[in-house]
Design an enzyme around this catalytic site. Structure first.
Site, PDB file in Angstrom:
ATOM      1  N   GLU A  39      -8.842   8.903   6.307  1.00 62.13           N
ATOM      2  CA  GLU A  39      -9.111   7.481   6.100  1.00 62.13           C
ATOM      3  C   GLU A  39     -10.146   7.244   5.000  1.00 62.13           C
ATOM      4  OE1 GLU A  39      -7.857   4.554   7.265  1.00 62.13           O
ATOM      5  OE2 GLU A  39      -6.252   5.891   7.905  1.00 62.13           O
TER       6      GLU A  39
ATOM      7  N   GLU B 148     -13.575   5.454   0.450  1.00 62.84           N
ATOM      8  CA  GLU B 148     -14.438   4.489   1.142  1.00 62.84           C
ATOM      9  C   GLU B 148     -15.087   5.161   2.347  1.00 62.84           C
ATOM     10  OE1 GLU B 148     -12.409   0.462   1.442  1.00 62.84           O
ATOM     11  OE2 GLU B 148     -10.838   1.649   0.500  1.00 62.84           O
TER      12      GLU B 148
ATOM     13  N   GLU C  88       0.861  -1.186   0.000  1.00 66.06           N
ATOM     14  CA  GLU C  88       0.000   0.000   0.000  1.00 66.06           C
ATOM     15  C   GLU C  88       0.889   1.225   0.000  1.00 66.06           C
ATOM     16  OE1 GLU C  88      -2.548   0.258   3.438  1.00 66.06           O
ATOM     17  OE2 GLU C  88      -3.615  -1.595   2.999  1.00 66.06           O
TER      18      GLU C  88
ATOM     19  N   LYS D  73     -14.974   3.759   6.316  1.00 69.30           N
ATOM     20  CA  LYS D  73     -13.780   3.585   7.137  1.00 69.30           C
ATOM     21  C   LYS D  73     -13.889   4.526   8.327  1.00 69.30           C
ATOM     22  CE  LYS D  73      -9.911   2.362   5.673  1.00 69.30           C
ATOM     23  NZ  LYS D  73      -8.519   2.400   5.192  1.00 69.30           N
TER      24      LYS D  73
END
Ligand SMILES: *[C@@H]1O[C@H](CO)[C@@H](O)[C@H](O)[C@H]1NC(C)=O
Ligand SMILES: *[C@@H]1O[C@H](CO)[C@@H](O)[C@H](O)[C@H]1NC(C)=O
Ligand SMILES: *[C@@H]1O[C@H](CO)[C@@H](O)[C@H](O)[C@H]1NC(C)=O
Ligand SMILES: *[C@@H]1O[C@H](CO)[C@@H](O)[C@H](O)[C@H]1NC(C)=O
Length: 462
Positions: free
Chosen positions: A329, A320, A264, A323
């Site tokens: 985040e 997203e 990542e 999260k």
């Protein structure tokens, strides 16, 4: 899909080279507004992603990927590690259900055991540390028994496995894991010719120490170099420093040849007000420059290991919204949940993307100092806001007295205003204990004081 989305996808497909890229993308699914797996794989294909990394072994996604050329990384979830480590038949069964059912049509190339296992410092976490390498060995045995040799087994770890990272030649693993987990893991990775998968985000060290690390150095835009007195090597960017600290840490244990893969990396395109540097301009700059570096032929490598290719997965495909944690985040995506790009990106690295002027200028590169309120989000659903408001007032965590009829914050009588008052009160009270201004997406931060008349909204000073 909207017309606008169609327009962008067409743009992408016209501009993209046909060859797929060495660059992979993490496909996280922690959102309640994401496109279907079918559509998501279509998007990955249009973007020329060479690889995709999943956080599980989702049957629908693995089946859909069978008709695609995209190489796939699947993951054993943390809660599955103990069983697999303790019982070979459980490992065999996992491989039967999650690999053999799709392989070789689905091009599974990496099988990752757990996610950032060594970052969980609890009793349960310690059990996972203990089980990690035995689970990796069990899975290897299962694959071998099936005569499968081209799936690499690894485990993605965070930079917190290192107790020192600077200068890179000072890189050392944490003493609580070095003998019990790291040494046997490196032995396994070396013997099986696999990769050390690292989650490496220059955004975090930079944002925690912007006084000592320049933003340009973190974004691969540095004009000066930093010399490591221990090795004599010079560095032009923070990612290379981070990767080399890992290479030096491994070398100290006698493993100088284990290949690196970046499980990542990325840069957030937005975040909370106190999260400086999280913006579209920096995210585009980081990811474009990263791709340019990682797709050269021959490969660039790092100062400690030049000309060695590093498989790289960008985090992540979508923003997203489910999260938890700080605002960043929920903002690591290359795409909006509707599939449109947040900024133009070319995963093949073949198209020079030099038009930074058309990106929104970064407004938050220096830390904000001042007051912040936690307000009902502009697009929040009124019923959900009302439910959150009732819940918060009935829990008794914050006082809602000022909202009662006749009291100072009663007017204007609107759910959004009352919820904003409660969100601000709650956040002001609990922020020091880790409370965030999120409330399941119902809240957002504001630097504008909403107080009116004698109604004062509690604020947070940052
Ligand atoms: C291992 O797992 C298999 C299948 O789940 C089970 O039948 C067997 O009893 C287990 N063996 C041990 C020693 O726990
Ligand atoms: C190297 O790391 C150690 C901690 O492991 C630290 O005490 C020391 O200051 C570091 N050396 C340099 C030159 O930063
Ligand atoms: C730079 O790092 C040092 C050592 O960690 C710290 O004491 C100092 O405050 C930092 N300087 C700035 C400007 O942040
Ligand atoms: C809010 O109140 C409830 C019930 O009184 C309690 O369980 C919860 O821990 C409180 N929350 C915080 C953040 O203090």
């Amino acid at each position: 899909m909207g017309t606008l989305a169609m327009f962008f996808v067409c743009l992408l497909s016209l501009s993209g080279a046909r060859a797929s890229s060495n660059i992979g993308v993490n496909y996280g699914q922690l959102g309640n507004n994401l496109p279907s797996p079918y559509r998501s794989i279509e998007l990955l294909t249009t973007m020329n992603a060479g690889r995709v990394k999943l956080y599980d072994s989702n049957p629908e996604i693995l089946r859909l990927l069978s008709t695609s050329k995209i190489q796939v990384s699947i993951m054993i979830q943390n809660h599955e590690i103990a069983g697999i480590a303790s019982n070979q038949s459980i490992a065999d069964e996992w491989v039967r259900n999650n690999v053999l059912s799709y392989y070789p049509e689905t091009k599974i190339r990496y099988l990752l055991v757990g996610n950032e296992v060594l970052s969980y410092n609890s009793e349960q976490g310690h059990q996972m540390w203990h089980d990690l390498v035995p689970a990796m060995r069990s899975i290897k045995r299962s694959l071998k028994a099936q005569d499968i040799h081209n799936i690499k087994i690894g485990t993605p770890l965070a930079m917190d496995v290192l107790q020192s990272t600077f200068p890179p030649s000072n890189g050392t693993f944490r003493s609580d894991i070095i003998d019990t987990v790291i040494a046997p893991m490196l032995e396994f990775l070396d013997r099986t010719n696999s990769f050390f998968f690292i989650d490496a985000y220059p955004y975090f060290p930079w944002s925690q120490d912007p006084g000592n690390i320049s933003l340009d150095f973190a974004l691969f835009r540095g004009t000066s170099t930093i010399r490591d007195p221990g090795s004599g090597l010079t560095y032009t960017n923070l990612l290379d420093q981070m990767l080399d600290s890992l290479i030096f840490a491994m070398s100290k244990l006698g493993f100088s040849n284990i290949q690196l893969a970046i499980a990542e990396t990325g840069w957030p395109n937005s975040g909370d007000i106190e999260e400086h540097g999280a913006n579209i301009f920096n995210a585009a700059t980081y990811n474009r420059n990263l791709i340019n570096r990682m797709t050269t032929n021959p490969p660039l490598g790092t100062p400690a290991r030049p000309r060695v290719s590093i498989p790289t997965f960008i985090f992540s495909l979508f923003n997203e919204n489910q999260k938890t944690g700080p605002g960043t985040e929920r903002h690591w995506g290359l795409l909006h949940p509707d599939g449109t790009p947040i900024y133009e990106i070319d995963l093949t690295g073949k198209k020079p993307l030099t038009d930074f002027a058309s990106l929104p200028a970064p407004k938050n590169n220096v830390p904000y100092r001042g007051k912040v309120w936690c307000m009902a989000a502009k697009d929040a659903n009124e019923m959900e806001l009302a439910a959150a408001l009732n819940y918060a007032c009935n829990q008794g965590n914050v006082s809602c007295d000022a909202l009662a009829p006749g009291r100072e914050c009663y007017a204007p009588v609107s759910v959004a205003d009352h919820a904003s008052y409660v969100f601000s009160s709650y956040w002001a009270k609990f922020r020091n204990e880790g409370g965030t201004c999120h409330f399941n997406g119902l809240a957002e931060q504001s630097t504008t004081d909403p107080s009116h008349g004698s109604c004062r909204y509690p604020e947070v000073s940052i």
